[in-house]
Design a protein around this motif. Structure first.
Motif, PDB file in Angstrom:
ATOM      1  N   TYR A  14      46.242  58.284  86.186  1.00  0.00           N
ATOM      2  CA  TYR A  14      47.023  57.175  86.145  1.00  0.00           C
ATOM      3  C   TYR A  14      45.805  56.069  86.838  1.00  0.00           C
ATOM      4  O   TYR A  14      44.519  56.636  86.946  1.00  0.00           O
ATOM      5  N   HIS A  15      46.723  54.936  86.000  1.00  0.00           N
ATOM      6  CA  HIS A  15      45.720  53.650  86.649  1.00  0.00           C
ATOM      7  C   HIS A  15      46.878  53.421  88.091  1.00  0.00           C
ATOM      8  O   HIS A  15      47.700  52.753  88.634  1.00  0.00           O
ATOM      9  N   ILE A  16      45.169  53.729  88.975  1.00  0.00           N
ATOM     10  CA  ILE A  16      46.398  53.049  90.364  1.00  0.00           C
ATOM     11  C   ILE A  16      46.140  51.717  91.105  1.00  0.00           C
ATOM     12  O   ILE A  16      44.740  51.347  90.896  1.00  0.00           O
ATOM     13  N   THR A  17      46.776  51.098  91.696  1.00  0.00           N
ATOM     14  CA  THR A  17      46.599  49.872  92.048  1.00  0.00           C
ATOM     15  C   THR A  17      47.671  49.530  93.394  1.00  0.00           C
ATOM     16  O   THR A  17      47.545  50.580  93.299  1.00  0.00           O
ATOM     17  N   ALA A  18      46.107  49.344  94.494  1.00  0.00           N
ATOM     18  CA  ALA A  18      46.517  48.612  95.580  1.00  0.00           C
ATOM     19  C   ALA A  18      46.500  47.300  96.352  1.00  0.00           C
ATOM     20  O   ALA A  18      45.180  47.429  96.267  1.00  0.00           O
ATOM     21  N   ARG A  19      47.316  46.543  97.549  1.00  0.00           N
ATOM     22  CA  ARG A  19      46.823  45.472  97.667  1.00  0.00           C
ATOM     23  C   ARG A  19      47.504  45.408  98.518  1.00  0.00           C
ATOM     24  O   ARG A  19      47.894  45.917 100.279  1.00  0.00           O
ATOM     25  N   GLY A  20      46.186  44.465  99.045  1.00  0.00           N
ATOM     26  CA  GLY A  20      46.735  44.329 101.221  1.00  0.00           C
ATOM     27  C   GLY A  20      47.732  43.901 101.681  1.00  0.00           C
ATOM     28  O   GLY A  20      48.243  43.200 101.198  1.00  0.00           O
ATOM     29  N   ASN A  21      48.325  44.193 102.887  1.00  0.00           N
ATOM     30  CA  ASN A  21      49.564  43.613 102.863  1.00  0.00           C
ATOM     31  C   ASN A  21      49.572  41.945 103.126  1.00  0.00           C
ATOM     32  O   ASN A  21      48.744  41.239 104.356  1.00  0.00           O
ATOM     33  N   LYS A  22      50.329  41.324 102.744  1.00  0.00           N
ATOM     34  CA  LYS A  22      50.625  40.266 102.343  1.00  0.00           C
ATOM     35  C   LYS A  22      49.438  39.635 101.908  1.00  0.00           C
ATOM     36  O   LYS A  22      48.502  38.113 102.683  1.00  0.00           O
ATOM     37  N   ARG A  23      48.789  39.714 101.115  1.00  0.00           N
ATOM     38  CA  ARG A  23      47.676  39.618 100.171  1.00  0.00           C
ATOM     39  C   ARG A  23      46.510  39.653 100.919  1.00  0.00           C
ATOM     40  O   ARG A  23      45.610  39.221 100.918  1.00  0.00           O
ATOM     41  N   ALA A  24      46.683  40.005 102.277  1.00  0.00           N
ATOM     42  CA  ALA A  24      45.243  39.851 103.527  1.00  0.00           C
ATOM     43  C   ALA A  24      44.046  40.851 103.024  1.00  0.00           C
ATOM     44  O   ALA A  24      44.419  42.126 101.626  1.00  0.00           O
ATOM     45  N   ASP A  94      47.041  46.913 114.740  1.00  0.00           N
ATOM     46  CA  ASP A  94      47.790  47.906 114.273  1.00  0.00           C
ATOM     47  C   ASP A  94      48.782  47.252 113.368  1.00  0.00           C
ATOM     48  O   ASP A  94      48.956  46.340 113.023  1.00  0.00           O
ATOM     49  N   GLY A  95      49.441  48.888 112.517  1.00  0.00           N
ATOM     50  CA  GLY A  95      50.760  47.534 111.293  1.00  0.00           C
ATOM     51  C   GLY A  95      50.363  48.480 109.871  1.00  0.00           C
ATOM     52  O   GLY A  95      48.897  49.232 109.836  1.00  0.00           O
ATOM     53  N   HIS A  96      50.852  47.125 108.940  1.00  0.00           N
ATOM     54  CA  HIS A  96      50.394  47.472 108.146  1.00  0.00           C
ATOM     55  C   HIS A  96      49.378  47.314 106.933  1.00  0.00           C
ATOM     56  O   HIS A  96      48.861  46.004 107.301  1.00  0.00           O
ATOM     57  N   VAL A  97      48.710  47.981 106.472  1.00  0.00           N
ATOM     58  CA  VAL A  97      47.279  47.626 105.629  1.00  0.00           C
ATOM     59  C   VAL A  97      47.544  47.549 104.307  1.00  0.00           C
ATOM     60  O   VAL A  97      47.435  46.507 103.588  1.00  0.00           O
ATOM     61  N   PHE A  98      47.973  48.027 104.147  1.00  0.00           N
ATOM     62  CA  PHE A  98      48.842  47.679 102.834  1.00  0.00           C
ATOM     63  C   PHE A  98      50.377  47.697 102.312  1.00  0.00           C
ATOM     64  O   PHE A  98      51.023  47.920 102.842  1.00  0.00           O
ATOM     65  N   GLN A  99      50.423  46.471 100.836  1.00  0.00           N
ATOM     66  CA  GLN A  99      51.540  46.061 100.682  1.00  0.00           C
ATOM     67  C   GLN A  99      52.474  47.185 100.040  1.00  0.00           C
ATOM     68  O   GLN A  99      51.677  47.169  98.847  1.00  0.00           O
ATOM     69  N   GLY A 100      53.262  47.582 100.617  1.00  0.00           N
ATOM     70  CA  GLY A 100      54.521  48.434  99.890  1.00  0.00           C
ATOM     71  C   GLY A 100      53.996  49.718  99.457  1.00  0.00           C
ATOM     72  O   GLY A 100      52.247  50.154  99.417  1.00  0.00           O
ATOM     73  N   ARG A 101      54.225  50.435  98.450  1.00  0.00           N
ATOM     74  CA  ARG A 101      53.663  51.640  97.644  1.00  0.00           C
ATOM     75  C   ARG A 101      52.562  51.285  96.603  1.00  0.00           C
ATOM     76  O   ARG A 101      52.915  50.515  95.919  1.00  0.00           O
ATOM     77  N   TYR A 102      51.712  51.837  96.213  1.00  0.00           N
ATOM     78  CA  TYR A 102      50.889  51.968  95.294  1.00  0.00           C
ATOM     79  C   TYR A 102      51.131  51.782  94.542  1.00  0.00           C
ATOM     80  O   TYR A 102      52.376  52.741  93.593  1.00  0.00           O
ATOM     81  N   GLY A 103      50.768  50.980  93.537  1.00  0.00           N
ATOM     82  CA  GLY A 103      51.230  51.019  92.052  1.00  0.00           C
ATOM     83  C   GLY A 103      51.114  52.315  91.206  1.00  0.00           C
ATOM     84  O   GLY A 103      49.000  52.669  91.537  1.00  0.00           O
ATOM     85  N   ALA A 104      50.958  53.124  90.024  1.00  0.00           N
ATOM     86  CA  ALA A 104      51.003  54.290  89.680  1.00  0.00           C
ATOM     87  C   ALA A 104      51.420  54.084  88.385  1.00  0.00           C
ATOM     88  O   ALA A 104      52.252  54.758  87.775  1.00  0.00           O
ATOM     89  N   GLN A 105      50.487  53.611  87.419  1.00  0.00           N
ATOM     90  CA  GLN A 105      50.809  53.713  85.732  1.00  0.00           C
ATOM     91  C   GLN A 105      50.282  54.920  84.919  1.00  0.00           C
ATOM     92  O   GLN A 105      48.747  54.865  85.007  1.00  0.00           O
ATOM     93  N   LEU A 106      51.769  55.575  84.721  1.00  0.00           N
ATOM     94  CA  LEU A 106      51.035  56.642  83.276  1.00  0.00           C
ATOM     95  C   LEU A 106      50.114  56.407  82.783  1.00  0.00           C
ATOM     96  O   LEU A 106      50.250  55.061  82.028  1.00  0.00           O
TER      97      LEU A 106
END
Length: 197
Positions: A14-24, A94-106
């Motif tokens: 996979y190509h995994i991507t993840a972004r900070g919550n609210k782009r933080a 406290d709270g979410h660090v990542f914005q939604g679910r990580y991306g996983a391109q096969l």
């Protein structure tokens, strides 16, 4: 409506991507980058996988992961849960660090495997954070082109696409504008002609 299940099978890449919550920012200081890599290694001891490339940017990240026997969801859930706990504790929030679910391109073919590797390693350059990709400290690129040890990655699969000296041919590839879509890319293919730049 339930979320679509990730496609997974033993050996899936996979190509995994993840972004900070609210782009933080998810990495604020050196310790944060180091902790993410430390936690990644700890999770790998629990759910073995191969990491072919990585780039930790300020507010997002890229990983090129090959699973072995464990579903990618277990790997990423454990890794990002641990990191969120660490960062919230350090920042006293406290709270979410990542914005939604990580991306996983096969990644299903050799061409895409190499394109993902190049894309990941060019990320800081394209973002104009550095003048040369190898100058970015939170990427696996420098260890590839200087053929240095890096405890987090396995370079053997990527190097297998290039003739010796593999690290120099890989550097030419990353820094070139080759379009792999029309090429029959296979491990061990003679890249001398393709990469004469």
């Amino acid at each position: 409506m339930s979320r679509k299940h990730r496609i997974w099978y033993p050996g899936a890449m996979y190509h995994i991507t993840a972004r900070g919550n609210k782009r933080a920012a998810i990495f604020k200081i050196k310790q944060d980058y180091e902790m993410y890599l430390t936690l990644l290694d700890e999770v790998r001891n629990k759910y073995p996988f191969q990491l072919h490339a990585y780039c930790l940017m300020t507010n997002h990240l890229h990983l090129q992961i090959e699973t072995i026997r464990d579903h990618i969801q277990y790997i990423m859930k454990d890794l990002h849960s641990r990191y969120a706990i660490y960062l919230n504790k350090r920042l006293k929030t406290d709270g979410h660090v990542f914005q939604g679910r990580y991306g996983a391109q096969l990644i299903q073919d050799d061409s895409y495997f190499l394109e993902v590797s190049r894309y990941i390693h060019r990320n800081p350059l394209e973002a104009k954070m550095v003048k040369r990709a190898e100058a970015y400290p939170w990427s696996s690129y420098a260890s590839y082109i200087f053929n240095e040890g890096n405890p987090y990655i396995d370079k053997s699969k990527t190097y297998a696409y290039f003739p010796e000296p593999s690290h120099l041919y890989y550097q030419r590839f990353v820094e070139s504008n080759l379009d792999l879509k029309e090429m029959d890319v296979k491990e061990g293919k003679a890249w001398e002609l393709v990469l004469q730049v």
